[in-house]
Design a protein around this motif. Structure first.
Motif, PDB file in Angstrom:
ATOM      1  N   GLN A   1       0.028   4.824   4.532  1.00  0.00           N
ATOM      2  CA  GLN A   1       0.126   5.174   5.939  1.00  0.00           C
ATOM      3  C   GLN A   1       1.552   5.505   6.353  1.00  0.00           C
ATOM      4  O   GLN A   1       1.786   6.447   7.108  1.00  0.00           O
TER       5      GLN A   1
ATOM      6  N   THR B   1      -0.830  -2.360   6.419  1.00  0.00           N
ATOM      7  CA  THR B   1      -1.144  -1.226   7.285  1.00  0.00           C
ATOM      8  C   THR B   1      -2.648  -0.987   7.320  1.00  0.00           C
ATOM      9  O   THR B   1      -3.403  -1.547   6.526  1.00  0.00           O
ATOM     10  N   ASP B   2      -3.078  -0.109   8.225  1.00  0.00           N
ATOM     11  CA  ASP B   2      -4.508   0.138   8.398  1.00  0.00           C
ATOM     12  C   ASP B   2      -5.077   1.079   7.345  1.00  0.00           C
ATOM     13  O   ASP B   2      -6.299   1.236   7.240  1.00  0.00           O
ATOM     14  N   ALA B   3      -4.208   1.740   6.594  1.00  0.00           N
ATOM     15  CA  ALA B   3      -4.648   2.635   5.524  1.00  0.00           C
ATOM     16  C   ALA B   3      -3.572   2.664   4.450  1.00  0.00           C
ATOM     17  O   ALA B   3      -2.392   2.439   4.732  1.00  0.00           O
ATOM     18  N   LEU B   4      -3.971   2.941   3.210  1.00  0.00           N
ATOM     19  CA  LEU B   4      -2.998   3.083   2.139  1.00  0.00           C
ATOM     20  C   LEU B   4      -2.109   4.295   2.418  1.00  0.00           C
ATOM     21  O   LEU B   4      -2.550   5.291   3.000  1.00  0.00           O
TER      22      LEU B   4
ATOM     23  N   ARG C   1      -6.264   7.466   4.975  1.00  0.00           N
ATOM     24  CA  ARG C   1      -7.662   7.022   4.821  1.00  0.00           C
ATOM     25  C   ARG C   1      -8.323   7.677   3.614  1.00  0.00           C
ATOM     26  O   ARG C   1      -9.190   7.077   2.970  1.00  0.00           O
TER      27      ARG C   1
ATOM     28  N   GLU D   1      -1.938   7.677   9.087  1.00  0.00           N
ATOM     29  CA  GLU D   1      -3.222   7.003   8.921  1.00  0.00           C
ATOM     30  C   GLU D   1      -4.342   7.984   8.589  1.00  0.00           C
ATOM     31  O   GLU D   1      -5.224   7.687   7.764  1.00  0.00           O
TER      32      GLU D   1
ATOM     33  N   GLY E   1       0.794  -1.225   0.000  1.00  0.00           N
ATOM     34  CA  GLY E   1       0.000   0.000   0.000  1.00  0.00           C
ATOM     35  C   GLY E   1       0.821   1.266   0.000  1.00  0.00           C
ATOM     36  O   GLY E   1       0.321   2.337   0.363  1.00  0.00           O
TER      37      GLY E   1
ATOM     38  N   THR F   1      -7.297   5.663   0.676  1.00  0.00           N
ATOM     39  CA  THR F   1      -7.969   4.370   0.769  1.00  0.00           C
ATOM     40  C   THR F   1      -9.379   4.473   0.216  1.00  0.00           C
ATOM     41  O   THR F   1      -9.809   3.649  -0.607  1.00  0.00           O
TER      42      THR F   1
ATOM     43  N   SER G   1      -2.797  -4.426   1.713  1.00  0.00           N
ATOM     44  CA  SER G   1      -1.840  -3.668   2.501  1.00  0.00           C
ATOM     45  C   SER G   1      -1.847  -4.160   3.940  1.00  0.00           C
ATOM     46  O   SER G   1      -2.915  -4.394   4.511  1.00  0.00           O
TER      47      SER G   1
ATOM     48  N   CYS H   1      -7.096  -3.604   3.835  1.00  0.00           N
ATOM     49  CA  CYS H   1      -6.038  -3.125   4.714  1.00  0.00           C
ATOM     50  C   CYS H   1      -5.946  -4.009   5.958  1.00  0.00           C
ATOM     51  O   CYS H   1      -6.903  -4.688   6.333  1.00  0.00           O
TER      52      CYS H   1
END
Length: 411
Positions: free
Chosen positions: A185, A180-183, A194, A190, A156, A197, A178, A209
């Motif tokens: 990131q 991670t929690d967001a593209l 978002r 983050e 990501g 994302t 990805s 994610c």
């Protein structure tokens, strides 16, 4: 302008934008000695940013990404040659050229060997699992796209999201994975990640994610990507975008300091050596503004560093000038242009200071220790209006200053 000291044999290792700009600058600044340029690819120097965008989609042809020809430089260009070592005592770069070993003497050395793409870390992969770093990689991927309708992109970061956007714009079914929690990131944080994302999801990309890839299904050709939870994502083609590592293996034992890249002072001078400079993806320069060593993998940075390093090599350390330009980067994804000025790493907070993420046109500023560290925008050119705020470590949030000089428009 003529150099303030006499060099007679300069070797430039690398034919990316940093090495090419360094070579051109040496000649432009009056260096008239021997100039040898060592490049691992057989192609003439080309603009790498197009590989994940217009060359991948076919919007531009292969010849459309070439840089200016090097023949005008009166340089000896070794293409398809690899630097394998450097001996600072005898001032020699060892090169493997078409299976033969050569020794190139130098009294000035520019290290611009770039970076190498991270491969899949666990063993061999089936056919159809590919990486994108060179023009040959891009053309190989393009040759397979006509028969492949389901593409999975792993990663990501910028290469992953740009490839996903390009392939989706071509009508392919794209899944983007990805960890991670967001593209984006790791690059943007983050909060801002978002937004991108959601942007990819709005354009029909299946973004997942917080997932880990365990391996691939398929013996001869890839059929699916297997996730760590045991689920599978069907795939006719898989593109891995796990980032790059600085190409420094050839410097082992040279005495040149390497720590996540060639460690340089603010002028580009490599630590542990004399008459050696480094620039581009391989280099970690001390940045006076951010008061830390930074290795930045962006076109604008590599170009400017290549120019600065070459000038400083010619004038010598006593007259060398520090490079303190605010780093700049851009990325086109669909109809959105991301522009980032500054370095948001280790920021304390981020705030939208113009527009809104819901409208699609916004400016966000990053704060560190009460100062403005970086500005991100989807409004073309707007980041330039905050350049002085970043350069002067202005208090956060920054104030708008219209009409400042524009940054380079290439990555």
């Amino acid at each position: 302008m003529s150099p303030s000291r006499q060099l007679s044999k300069v070797v430039v290792v690398g034919t990316g934008v940093a090495g090419t700009m360094a070579a051109q600058t040496l000649r432009a600044e009056g260096y008239d000695g021997e100039l040898t340029i060592v490049g691992g690819e057989r192609h003439a120097p080309y603009h790498r940013p197009a590989l994940s965008k217009k060359l991948l989609t076919g919007e531009v042809h292969r010849a459309g990404i070439d840089m200016a020809p090097q023949s005008a430089l009166e340089a000896h260009a070794l293409r398809g040659a690899t630097a394998v070592g450097v001996d600072m005592a005898s001032r020699i770069v060892r090169v493997r050229d078409v299976g033969q070993d050569r020794s190139l003497p130098f009294d000035g050395l520019v290290i611009a060997s770039g970076a190498v793409v991270r491969q899949w870390p666990v063993g061999p992969v089936p056919d159809g699992v590919m990486t994108l770093r060179t023009v040959d990689d891009c053309l190989a991927i393009r040759s397979k796209l006509g028969r492949r309708k389901r593409v999975v992109v792993i990663g990501g970061g910028f290469i992953g999201v740009e490839v996903a956007a390009s392939l989706r714009s071509m009508g392919l079914k794209v899944t983007l994975l990805s960890r991670t929690d967001a593209l984006l990131q790791s690059a943007l944080g983050e909060e801002m990640g978002r937004y991108w994302t959601d942007l990819h999801r709005r354009h029909g990309v299946d973004v997942r994610c917080g997932v880990e890839v365990d391996g691939f299904v398929g013996t001869r050709h890839v059929k699916a990507v297997r996730l760590s939870d045991g689920s599978k994502v069907k795939a006719d083609l898989v593109l891995i975008g796990l980032g790059v590592e600085p190409a420094t293996d050839w410097l082992q034992g040279s005495g040149i300091k390497v720590d996540r890249g060639v460690v340089c002072d603010a002028t580009g001078a490599a630590q542990g050596a004399t008459d050696v400079v480094a620039a581009g993806d391989v280099a970690r320069w001390w940045h006076p503004l951010y008061e830390q060593h930074l290795r930045i993998e962006h076109w604008d940075q590599a170009s400017r560093q290549g120019i600065t390093a070459a000038r400083n090599l010619l004038v010598g350390p006593a007259k060398a000038q520090e490079y303190d330009a605010v780093p700049y980067f851009w990325s086109d994804q669909y109809d959105t242009k991301l522009q980032l000025l500054g370095v948001p790493t280790d920021y304390d907070s981020v705030e939208v200071i113009e527009g809104s993420t819901s409208s699609g046109g916004f400016v966000a500023a990053y704060e560190r220790a009460g100062r403005t560290a970086a500005v991100l925008s989807t409004i073309p050119g707007r980041v330039n209006d905050y350049r002085s705020e970043i350069a002067q470590r202005a208090a956060f949030p920054p104030h708008f200053h219209a009409g400042q000089p524009a940054a380079s428009s290439s990555r």
